[in-house]
Structures are given as C-alpha cells and as structure tokens.
Design a protein around this motif. Structure first.
Motif, PDB file in Angstrom:
ATOM      1  N   MET A  66       0.876  -1.169   0.000  1.00  0.00           N
ATOM      2  CA  MET A  66       0.000   0.000   0.000  1.00  0.00           C
ATOM      3  C   MET A  66       0.906   1.209   0.000  1.00  0.00           C
ATOM      4  O   MET A  66       1.819   1.312   0.813  1.00  0.00           O
ATOM      5  N   THR A  67       0.688   2.117  -0.932  1.00  0.00           N
ATOM      6  CA  THR A  67       1.526   3.307  -1.000  1.00  0.00           C
ATOM      7  C   THR A  67       0.982   4.384  -0.075  1.00  0.00           C
ATOM      8  O   THR A  67      -0.165   4.326   0.381  1.00  0.00           O
ATOM      9  N   SER A  68       1.807   5.372   0.198  1.00  0.00           N
ATOM     10  CA  SER A  68       1.454   6.384   1.179  1.00  0.00           C
ATOM     11  C   SER A  68       0.282   7.251   0.761  1.00  0.00           C
ATOM     12  O   SER A  68      -0.324   7.923   1.591  1.00  0.00           O
ATOM     13  N   ASP A  69      -0.076   7.230  -0.523  1.00  0.00           N
ATOM     14  CA  ASP A  69      -1.163   8.095  -0.988  1.00  0.00           C
ATOM     15  C   ASP A  69      -2.440   7.338  -1.354  1.00  0.00           C
ATOM     16  O   ASP A  69      -3.344   7.879  -1.977  1.00  0.00           O
ATOM     17  N   GLN A  70      -2.540   6.062  -0.946  1.00  0.00           N
ATOM     18  CA  GLN A  70      -3.692   5.259  -1.338  1.00  0.00           C
ATOM     19  C   GLN A  70      -4.785   5.182  -0.275  1.00  0.00           C
ATOM     20  O   GLN A  70      -5.762   4.446  -0.439  1.00  0.00           O
ATOM     21  N   GLY A  71      -4.640   5.972   0.787  1.00  0.00           N
ATOM     22  CA  GLY A  71      -5.655   6.009   1.829  1.00  0.00           C
ATOM     23  C   GLY A  71      -7.048   6.335   1.307  1.00  0.00           C
ATOM     24  O   GLY A  71      -8.022   5.644   1.659  1.00  0.00           O
ATOM     25  N   PRO A  72      -7.197   7.373   0.468  1.00  0.00           N
ATOM     26  CA  PRO A  72      -8.525   7.692  -0.056  1.00  0.00           C
ATOM     27  C   PRO A  72      -9.143   6.546  -0.847  1.00  0.00           C
ATOM     28  O   PRO A  72     -10.356   6.317  -0.790  1.00  0.00           O
ATOM     29  N   ARG A  73      -8.331   5.798  -1.570  1.00  0.00           N
ATOM     30  CA  ARG A  73      -8.850   4.659  -2.327  1.00  0.00           C
ATOM     31  C   ARG A  73      -9.348   3.573  -1.379  1.00  0.00           C
ATOM     32  O   ARG A  73     -10.378   2.935  -1.626  1.00  0.00           O
ATOM     33  N   ALA A  74      -8.618   3.343  -0.304  1.00  0.00           N
ATOM     34  CA  ALA A  74      -9.073   2.374   0.692  1.00  0.00           C
ATOM     35  C   ALA A  74     -10.368   2.837   1.346  1.00  0.00           C
ATOM     36  O   ALA A  74     -11.283   2.032   1.589  1.00  0.00           O
ATOM     37  N   PHE A 124      -6.796  -3.413  -0.169  1.00  0.00           N
ATOM     38  CA  PHE A 124      -5.365  -3.664  -0.305  1.00  0.00           C
ATOM     39  C   PHE A 124      -4.930  -4.833   0.587  1.00  0.00           C
ATOM     40  O   PHE A 124      -3.759  -5.199   0.596  1.00  0.00           O
ATOM     41  N   ASP A 125      -5.889  -5.403   1.322  1.00  0.00           N
ATOM     42  CA  ASP A 125      -5.600  -6.558   2.158  1.00  0.00           C
ATOM     43  C   ASP A 125      -6.107  -7.822   1.462  1.00  0.00           C
ATOM     44  O   ASP A 125      -6.699  -7.762   0.389  1.00  0.00           O
ATOM     45  N   ASN A 126      -5.850  -8.962   2.077  1.00  0.00           N
ATOM     46  CA  ASN A 126      -6.370 -10.232   1.547  1.00  0.00           C
ATOM     47  C   ASN A 126      -6.504 -11.223   2.702  1.00  0.00           C
ATOM     48  O   ASN A 126      -5.718 -12.163   2.829  1.00  0.00           O
ATOM     49  N   GLY A 149       8.870 -22.851 -11.926  1.00  0.00           N
ATOM     50  CA  GLY A 149      10.077 -22.116 -11.558  1.00  0.00           C
ATOM     51  C   GLY A 149      10.745 -22.547 -10.268  1.00  0.00           C
ATOM     52  O   GLY A 149      11.931 -22.303 -10.063  1.00  0.00           O
ATOM     53  N   VAL A 150      10.002 -23.187  -9.380  1.00  0.00           N
ATOM     54  CA  VAL A 150      10.535 -23.526  -8.065  1.00  0.00           C
ATOM     55  C   VAL A 150      11.645 -24.576  -8.157  1.00  0.00           C
ATOM     56  O   VAL A 150      11.526 -25.577  -8.860  1.00  0.00           O
ATOM     57  N   LYS A 151      12.716 -24.290  -7.418  1.00  0.00           N
ATOM     58  CA  LYS A 151      13.842 -25.201  -7.257  1.00  0.00           C
ATOM     59  C   LYS A 151      14.165 -25.266  -5.765  1.00  0.00           C
ATOM     60  O   LYS A 151      13.722 -24.398  -5.004  1.00  0.00           O
ATOM     61  N   PRO A 152      14.913 -26.258  -5.318  1.00  0.00           N
ATOM     62  CA  PRO A 152      15.284 -26.291  -3.899  1.00  0.00           C
ATOM     63  C   PRO A 152      15.935 -24.982  -3.455  1.00  0.00           C
ATOM     64  O   PRO A 152      16.870 -24.496  -4.090  1.00  0.00           O
ATOM     65  N   GLY A 153      15.411 -24.406  -2.373  1.00  0.00           N
ATOM     66  CA  GLY A 153      15.947 -23.153  -1.850  1.00  0.00           C
ATOM     67  C   GLY A 153      15.349 -21.913  -2.455  1.00  0.00           C
ATOM     68  O   GLY A 153      15.799 -20.795  -2.165  1.00  0.00           O
ATOM     69  N   SER A 154      14.307 -22.055  -3.278  1.00  0.00           N
ATOM     70  CA  SER A 154      13.727 -20.898  -3.965  1.00  0.00           C
ATOM     71  C   SER A 154      12.992 -19.950  -3.019  1.00  0.00           C
ATOM     72  O   SER A 154      12.439 -20.350  -1.983  1.00  0.00           O
ATOM     73  N   VAL A 155      12.976 -18.685  -3.428  1.00  0.00           N
ATOM     74  CA  VAL A 155      12.141 -17.662  -2.811  1.00  0.00           C
ATOM     75  C   VAL A 155      11.140 -17.220  -3.880  1.00  0.00           C
ATOM     76  O   VAL A 155      11.535 -16.770  -4.958  1.00  0.00           O
ATOM     77  N   VAL A 156       9.854 -17.368  -3.590  1.00  0.00           N
ATOM     78  CA  VAL A 156       8.792 -17.010  -4.528  1.00  0.00           C
ATOM     79  C   VAL A 156       8.186 -15.679  -4.098  1.00  0.00           C
ATOM     80  O   VAL A 156       7.847 -15.495  -2.924  1.00  0.00           O
ATOM     81  N   VAL A 157       8.031 -14.748  -5.028  1.00  0.00           N
ATOM     82  CA  VAL A 157       7.393 -13.475  -4.705  1.00  0.00           C
ATOM     83  C   VAL A 157       5.943 -13.504  -5.181  1.00  0.00           C
ATOM     84  O   VAL A 157       5.643 -13.798  -6.334  1.00  0.00           O
ATOM     85  N   MET A 158       5.040 -13.224  -4.223  1.00  0.00           N
ATOM     86  CA  MET A 158       3.617 -13.122  -4.505  1.00  0.00           C
ATOM     87  C   MET A 158       3.089 -11.881  -3.787  1.00  0.00           C
ATOM     88  O   MET A 158       3.881 -11.105  -3.253  1.00  0.00           O
ATOM     89  N   HIS A 159       1.786 -11.694  -3.776  1.00  0.00           N
ATOM     90  CA  HIS A 159       1.230 -10.476  -3.198  1.00  0.00           C
ATOM     91  C   HIS A 159       0.040 -10.760  -2.296  1.00  0.00           C
ATOM     92  O   HIS A 159      -0.694 -11.725  -2.503  1.00  0.00           O
ATOM     93  N   CYS A 160      -0.134  -9.906  -1.310  1.00  0.00           N
ATOM     94  CA  CYS A 160      -1.216 -10.033  -0.339  1.00  0.00           C
ATOM     95  C   CYS A 160      -2.090  -8.787  -0.417  1.00  0.00           C
ATOM     96  O   CYS A 160      -2.190  -8.015   0.534  1.00  0.00           O
ATOM     97  N   THR A 161      -2.661  -8.565  -1.590  1.00  0.00           N
ATOM     98  CA  THR A 161      -3.556  -7.422  -1.775  1.00  0.00           C
ATOM     99  C   THR A 161      -4.579  -7.776  -2.842  1.00  0.00           C
ATOM    100  O   THR A 161      -4.229  -8.076  -3.974  1.00  0.00           O
ATOM    101  N   ARG A 162      -5.852  -7.776  -2.437  1.00  0.00           N
ATOM    102  CA  ARG A 162      -6.909  -8.154  -3.383  1.00  0.00           C
ATOM    103  C   ARG A 162      -6.974  -7.199  -4.561  1.00  0.00           C
ATOM    104  O   ARG A 162      -7.302  -7.589  -5.676  1.00  0.00           O
ATOM    105  N   SER A 163      -6.653  -5.941  -4.317  1.00  0.00           N
ATOM    106  CA  SER A 163      -6.765  -4.930  -5.357  1.00  0.00           C
ATOM    107  C   SER A 163      -5.875  -5.218  -6.553  1.00  0.00           C
ATOM    108  O   SER A 163      -6.309  -5.128  -7.709  1.00  0.00           O
ATOM    109  N   ALA A 164      -4.634  -5.583  -6.287  1.00  0.00           N
ATOM    110  CA  ALA A 164      -3.657  -5.754  -7.363  1.00  0.00           C
ATOM    111  C   ALA A 164      -3.352  -7.206  -7.687  1.00  0.00           C
ATOM    112  O   ALA A 164      -2.711  -7.492  -8.692  1.00  0.00           O
TER     113      ALA A 164
END
Length: 274
Positions: A76-84, A90-92, A228-243
């Motif tokens: 959540m960016t610092s200017d997205q309060g009005p959208r929330a 922005f949560d999930n 894409g996953v291999k032993p030791g991988s770090v997967v990037v995902m998101h925890c925001t319903r909006s995006a």
C-alpha cells in the motif's frame, strides 16, 4: 510492488553486493522470549557486502534440501488512503486464512502504510508463529529510479522510510518481525544498498516471479510458480486483493502440488539460516 505499479521482476541489482547464499552475522539466532512489538527480532542475517553495502539474498545456497519460501508483499503506497476509504481492498484476509489452514509458514513483506490501514490484521499476522513480518518500506516509493513510475526517495528519506515501517509494525502490535527488507518493485542499486546500510537489514529478492500481480487466471499463476521452483527458492507473490485478486486461489493449487513433489515450506529466516 503496489497497486499502481507494474508487475515486479527481479532487479539486476549490484553484482558485487548480491548473493545467493548467506554469510550469517547471527547464525542460529531465534526470537527472544519477549520480543518488542515492531522491533526487528533476532534472526539470521547476512554479513555486509563490499564497502559495507546492505547484503542481498535471493535463494538459499543449500540446494539439496527441498525447501521453498513463499513470500507475500502486502503493498500500500502512502497516498492510497482515499482509495481504501472508498472501498478498495489492499488486504487479503482470505489468503492469510488459507495459509493458516494449509499450515504454510510464510514471510509477509509489509509496508508501514498497510500496517496503519489494517492494524488488526497486522497484529494478527505479527503474533502468529506461522508468519514473520519483514519490511517492504513505509511508503512503497522507489529507492532507485526509474522503478515502474513510483515516486523516488532520496538517500536520507530512504533510510527514514525503513525506520518508519518498523515503527508502524510496533504501533500495530506486531511481534514476529525480522530484519529483512524488500525494495519496492525490486528496484535497487549500490546507492540504494548504501542508503539503508545503517538499518542493518538483509535485502531479500527472489528467484521465482509468480506473475500474480494483476493476473486474472489462477491456473497460469500456479503453473508459473510450479515451473520455476527449485530447492531453496524464494517465490514473490502479493497479499492485496486490489492488485492480485487470484493469489489465494492459486495458492490452493500450488501448495498441494509442491508437497506432492516433496517440498517443505519455510520462512525466509530458515532459508537464510542454511
């Protein structure tokens, strides 16, 4: 990344500072019995890079152990309060509930602004042993330009932004915080690594891009992760319903399949500790 940004891709960063394996400064550390809310707890970190630059972790050096870390950016960016305020989510909470139900240890890279908007959720996540909260900045502004059109912080503001996020976690009552930092958009260079070096954090990137940002097909997200996953991988995902509206559904496909393949889910702190 944030709802207004393009999907994150791994930044090239600095070849001299980036590393795929740990050189721990506090090996084997574990959280104290009574950690302070919001303060980064004792967890394995990497030694500084050349010239004292913030170290960068992307994947565990130990590749024989079939472990994988699922990480989720709570953006959540610092200017997205009005959208929330107007109803944008922005949560999930369903994603967090599913991770609990499936018993998947996870690292949540949270912005301070997200913790301010959803303090009850931040506290719930940050007091649950299934999770650890890492720093994704306060504002989700860029630490290097260009970065998907995000506003850029100067060096002094960048360092203060990291502290402000940890302060927001403290105010929310989160306890399970770790000294890890993810650059908004994954964008960084030596100047950015130098700017936050006094924060004594380990920057955490990833080696698997889930493609969940702005995705509409959970099957496609699941397939991209599984391929894409291999032993030791770090997967990037998101925890925001909006995006990232299909992440929770994708997780329900990803987790059983990786378990079937013999993978064990761990937090980033366990990968760095290897």
């Amino acid at each position: 990344m944030g709802a207004s940004a393009a999907p994150s891709v791994p930044a090239s960063g600095s070849p001299s500072a980036a590393a795929s394996g740990p050189s721990q400064s506090s090996p084997g550390s574990s959280p104290s019995a009574s950690p302070l809310a919001g303060a980064p707890g004792k967890a394995p970190t990497m030694a500084p890079g050349p010239g004292g630059l913030t170290p960068v972790f992307e994947r565990a050096k130990q590749h024989s152990d079939k472990t994988v870390a699922l990480t989720f950016d709570a953006d959540m960016t610092s200017d997205q309060g009005p959208r929330a305020a107007n109803g944008e989510h922005f949560d999930n909470p369903q994603l967090i509930s599913t991770l609990r139900t499936l018993k998947v240890p996870s690292t949540i890279f949270m912005t301070g602004r997200w913790a301010e908007e959803y303090p009850d959720q931040a506290k719930s996540i940050g007091t649950d042993a299934n999770f650890e909260i890492a720093n994704h900045s306060y504002s989700h502004h860029a630490f290097k330009a260009p970065c998907y059109g995000l506003p850029t912080l100067d060096e002094a503001a960048a360092r203060a932004d990291v502290d402000r996020a940890f302060d927001a976690f403290r105010k929310a009552g989160a306890v399970n915080t770790v000294p890890y930092f993810r650059f908004p958009g994954g964008c960084y260079d030596d100047q950015a690594l130098r700017a936050i070096s006094t924060a004594k954090v380990t920057a955490v990137q990833w080696d698997v891009v889930s493609g969940d940002a702005f995705a509409k097909d959970p099957d496609a997200v699941a397939e991209q992760v599984l391929s894409g996953v291999k032993p030791g991988s770090v997967v990037v995902m998101h925890c925001t319903r909006s995006a990232a509206p299909v992440t929770e559904e994708a997780i329900r496909k990803i987790v059983p399949e990786l378990k079937k393949r013999g993978y064990r889910f761990v937090k980033v702190s366990e990968l760095i500790g290897k």
